[in-house]
Motif scaffolding. Structure first.
Motif, PDB file in Angstrom:
ATOM      1  N   ARG A   1       0.804  -1.218   0.000  1.00 29.40           N
ATOM      2  CA  ARG A   1       0.000   0.000   0.000  1.00 29.40           C
ATOM      3  C   ARG A   1       0.842   1.275   0.000  1.00 29.40           C
ATOM      4  NH1 ARG A   1      -0.296   2.364   4.834  1.00 29.40           N
ATOM      5  NH2 ARG A   1       0.360   1.202   6.658  1.00 29.40           N
ATOM      6  N   ARG A   2       2.121   1.161   0.348  1.00 27.20           N
ATOM      7  CA  ARG A   2       3.003   2.330   0.363  1.00 27.20           C
ATOM      8  C   ARG A   2       3.680   2.577  -0.979  1.00 27.20           C
ATOM      9  NH1 ARG A   2       4.756  -0.607   5.307  1.00 27.20           N
ATOM     10  NH2 ARG A   2       6.033  -1.571   3.729  1.00 27.20           N
ATOM     11  N   ALA A   3       3.442   1.709  -1.950  1.00 23.10           N
ATOM     12  CA  ALA A   3       4.124   1.806  -3.248  1.00 23.10           C
ATOM     13  C   ALA A   3       3.899   3.137  -3.958  1.00 23.10           C
ATOM     14  CB  ALA A   3       3.728   0.625  -4.138  1.00 23.10           C
ATOM     15  N   PRO A   4       2.669   3.657  -4.048  1.00 19.81           N
ATOM     16  CA  PRO A   4       2.492   4.942  -4.731  1.00 19.81           C
ATOM     17  C   PRO A   4       3.304   6.075  -4.087  1.00 19.81           C
ATOM     18  CG  PRO A   4       0.387   3.833  -4.500  1.00 19.81           C
ATOM     19  CD  PRO A   4       1.375   3.070  -3.671  1.00 19.81           C
ATOM     20  N   ALA A   5       3.340   6.110  -2.760  1.00 20.16           N
ATOM     21  CA  ALA A   5       4.135   7.129  -2.066  1.00 20.16           C
ATOM     22  C   ALA A   5       5.621   6.935  -2.332  1.00 20.16           C
ATOM     23  CB  ALA A   5       3.845   7.092  -0.566  1.00 20.16           C
ATOM     24  N   ALA A   6       6.066   5.686  -2.397  1.00 20.11           N
ATOM     25  CA  ALA A   6       7.477   5.410  -2.699  1.00 20.11           C
ATOM     26  C   ALA A   6       7.840   5.893  -4.106  1.00 20.11           C
ATOM     27  CB  ALA A   6       7.762   3.921  -2.542  1.00 20.11           C
ATOM     28  N   ALA A   7       6.910   5.733  -5.036  1.00 23.86           N
ATOM     29  CA  ALA A   7       7.147   6.215  -6.411  1.00 23.86           C
ATOM     30  C   ALA A   7       7.273   7.735  -6.421  1.00 23.86           C
ATOM     31  CB  ALA A   7       6.021   5.761  -7.334  1.00 23.86           C
ATOM     32  N   ARG A   8       6.372   8.413  -5.723  1.00 22.78           N
ATOM     33  CA  ARG A   8       6.439   9.877  -5.657  1.00 22.78           C
ATOM     34  C   ARG A   8       7.743  10.331  -5.017  1.00 22.78           C
ATOM     35  NH1 ARG A   8       1.054   8.873  -4.252  1.00 22.78           N
ATOM     36  NH2 ARG A   8       1.488   9.197  -2.034  1.00 22.78           N
ATOM     37  N   GLU A   9       8.147   9.664  -3.952  1.00 21.37           N
ATOM     38  CA  GLU A   9       9.385  10.018  -3.269  1.00 21.37           C
ATOM     39  C   GLU A   9      10.597   9.804  -4.179  1.00 21.37           C
ATOM     40  OE1 GLU A   9      11.931  11.480  -0.496  1.00 21.37           O
ATOM     41  OE2 GLU A   9       9.743  11.511  -0.400  1.00 21.37           O
ATOM     42  N   ALA A  10      10.600   8.721  -4.926  1.00 25.74           N
ATOM     43  CA  ALA A  10      11.712   8.458  -5.843  1.00 25.74           C
ATOM     44  C   ALA A  10      11.823   9.560  -6.895  1.00 25.74           C
ATOM     45  CB  ALA A  10      11.532   7.095  -6.506  1.00 25.74           C
ATOM     46  N   LEU A  11      10.695  10.017  -7.403  1.00 21.62           N
ATOM     47  CA  LEU A  11      10.713  11.071  -8.425  1.00 21.62           C
ATOM     48  C   LEU A  11      11.149  12.413  -7.857  1.00 21.62           C
ATOM     49  CD1 LEU A  11       7.563  10.014 -10.430  1.00 21.62           C
ATOM     50  CD2 LEU A  11       9.946   9.947 -11.226  1.00 21.62           C
ATOM     51  N   THR A  12      11.048  12.587  -6.551  1.00 19.54           N
ATOM     52  CA  THR A  12      11.543  13.811  -5.921  1.00 19.54           C
ATOM     53  C   THR A  12      13.040  13.978  -6.173  1.00 19.54           C
ATOM     54  OG1 THR A  12       9.826  13.737  -4.234  1.00 19.54           O
ATOM     55  CG2 THR A  12      11.786  15.005  -3.692  1.00 19.54           C
ATOM     56  N   SER A  13      13.750  12.875  -6.338  1.00 22.58           N
ATOM     57  CA  SER A  13      15.200  12.949  -6.577  1.00 22.58           C
ATOM     58  C   SER A  13      15.538  13.623  -7.903  1.00 22.58           C
ATOM     59  CB  SER A  13      15.828  11.553  -6.517  1.00 22.58           C
ATOM     60  OG  SER A  13      15.434  10.789  -7.647  1.00 22.58           O
ATOM     61  N   LEU A  14      14.549  13.828  -8.770  1.00 18.61           N
ATOM     62  CA  LEU A  14      14.789  14.507 -10.054  1.00 18.61           C
ATOM     63  C   LEU A  14      14.743  16.026  -9.929  1.00 18.61           C
ATOM     64  CD1 LEU A  14      12.669  12.245 -12.420  1.00 18.61           C
ATOM     65  CD2 LEU A  14      15.137  12.153 -11.987  1.00 18.61           C
ATOM     66  N   GLU A  15      14.348  16.524  -8.767  1.00 23.24           N
ATOM     67  CA  GLU A  15      14.308  17.973  -8.572  1.00 23.24           C
ATOM     68  C   GLU A  15      15.704  18.548  -8.782  1.00 23.24           C
ATOM     69  OE1 GLU A  15      12.554  18.556  -4.712  1.00 23.24           O
ATOM     70  OE2 GLU A  15      10.542  18.137  -5.467  1.00 23.24           O
ATOM     71  N   GLY A  16      15.768  19.631  -9.531  1.00 17.03           N
ATOM     72  CA  GLY A  16      17.045  20.250  -9.870  1.00 17.03           C
ATOM     73  C   GLY A  16      17.697  19.661 -11.106  1.00 17.03           C
ATOM     74  N   LYS A  17      17.168  18.548 -11.599  1.00 16.73           N
ATOM     75  CA  LYS A  17      17.716  17.896 -12.793  1.00 16.73           C
ATOM     76  C   LYS A  17      16.795  18.043 -13.993  1.00 16.73           C
ATOM     77  CE  LYS A  17      20.045  14.596  -9.864  1.00 16.73           C
ATOM     78  NZ  LYS A  17      20.007  13.291  -9.266  1.00 16.73           N
ATOM     79  N   VAL A  18      15.499  18.233 -13.727  1.00 20.75           N
ATOM     80  CA  VAL A  18      14.520  18.480 -14.785  1.00 20.75           C
ATOM     81  C   VAL A  18      13.722  19.720 -14.404  1.00 20.75           C
ATOM     82  CG1 VAL A  18      14.352  16.034 -15.443  1.00 20.75           C
ATOM     83  CG2 VAL A  18      12.741  16.981 -13.787  1.00 20.75           C
ATOM     84  N   ALA A  19      12.997  20.276 -15.371  1.00 19.90           N
ATOM     85  CA  ALA A  19      12.206  21.478 -15.117  1.00 19.90           C
ATOM     86  C   ALA A  19      11.254  21.240 -13.941  1.00 19.90           C
ATOM     87  CB  ALA A  19      11.433  21.868 -16.371  1.00 19.90           C
ATOM     88  N   PRO A  20      11.130  22.217 -13.048  1.00 23.59           N
ATOM     89  CA  PRO A  20      10.299  22.032 -11.852  1.00 23.59           C
ATOM     90  C   PRO A  20       8.848  21.691 -12.152  1.00 23.59           C
ATOM     91  CG  PRO A  20      11.560  24.079 -11.720  1.00 23.59           C
ATOM     92  CD  PRO A  20      11.792  23.514 -13.081  1.00 23.59           C
ATOM     93  N   ASP A  21       8.303  22.174 -13.270  1.00 22.68           N
ATOM     94  CA  ASP A  21       6.888  21.893 -13.540  1.00 22.68           C
ATOM     95  C   ASP A  21       6.645  20.467 -14.030  1.00 22.68           C
ATOM     96  OD1 ASP A  21       8.097  22.578 -15.981  1.00 22.68           O
ATOM     97  OD2 ASP A  21       6.239  23.403 -16.806  1.00 22.68           O
ATOM     98  N   LEU A  22       7.693  19.706 -14.313  1.00 24.37           N
ATOM     99  CA  LEU A  22       7.524  18.303 -14.696  1.00 24.37           C
ATOM    100  C   LEU A  22       7.251  17.405 -13.491  1.00 24.37           C
ATOM    101  CD1 LEU A  22      10.393  17.787 -17.305  1.00 24.37           C
ATOM    102  CD2 LEU A  22       7.962  18.098 -17.757  1.00 24.37           C
ATOM    103  N   ILE A  23       7.798  17.767 -12.355  1.00 28.13           N
ATOM    104  CA  ILE A  23       7.767  16.883 -11.183  1.00 28.13           C
ATOM    105  C   ILE A  23       6.340  16.592 -10.686  1.00 28.13           C
ATOM    106  CG2 ILE A  23       8.577  16.565  -8.809  1.00 28.13           C
ATOM    107  CD1 ILE A  23      10.835  16.355 -10.871  1.00 28.13           C
ATOM    108  N   PRO A  24       5.479  17.589 -10.493  1.00 26.52           N
ATOM    109  CA  PRO A  24       4.136  17.261  -9.977  1.00 26.52           C
ATOM    110  C   PRO A  24       3.344  16.322 -10.891  1.00 26.52           C
ATOM    111  CG  PRO A  24       4.566  19.604  -9.729  1.00 26.52           C
ATOM    112  CD  PRO A  24       5.677  19.046 -10.573  1.00 26.52           C
TER     113      PRO A  24
END
Length: 124
Positions: A13-36
């Protein structure tokens, strides 16, 4: 500059949150409006994988050849599916994941005979 992320996520049940957290690591590497949007769509696809997929982990992969474009893939051990249009009333809860992917991504698809779903988004 190329960016790559690949992570295996426990199927629970924590998998969706884990996916969101993993994508947080892209902050600063891709445009900020892509992350949400990436977080929302990946979360929906991972939810589907947990709900309908096979056993074992769900793999989340993200690649970007530049800061304004992102491709995200969700892969599980399911038997595959054919995407179908939502046929429930708009007032029904659930079943919006692929509709959101269709609406918010530039391109998306499923590798034939698999549960390997991908989408691409670009900065506005």
């Amino acid at each position: 500059m190329s960016t790559t992320l690949r992570v295996d996520i426990d199927r629970d049940r924590r998998a969706p949150a884990a996916a969101r957290e993993a994508l947080t690591s892209l902050e600063g590497k891709v445009a900020p409006d892509l992350i949400p949007d990436a977080k929302l769509l990946a979360s929906e696809l991972v939810t589907n994988s947990v709900k309908y997929g096979g056993s074992g982990p769900v793999t989340l992969a993200a690649t970007s050849d530049g800061p304004t474009h992102l491709r995200v893939e969700v892969i599980d051990q399911g038997v595959g599916f054919v995407p179908v249009a939502r046929d429930k009333p708009k007032t029904d809860v659930g079943g919006w994941g692929l509709h959101l992917v269709e609406s918010l991504s530039e391109r998306w698809g499923v590798h034939d005979g698999s549960t390997h779903v991908w989408f691409e988004i670009s900065a506005r």
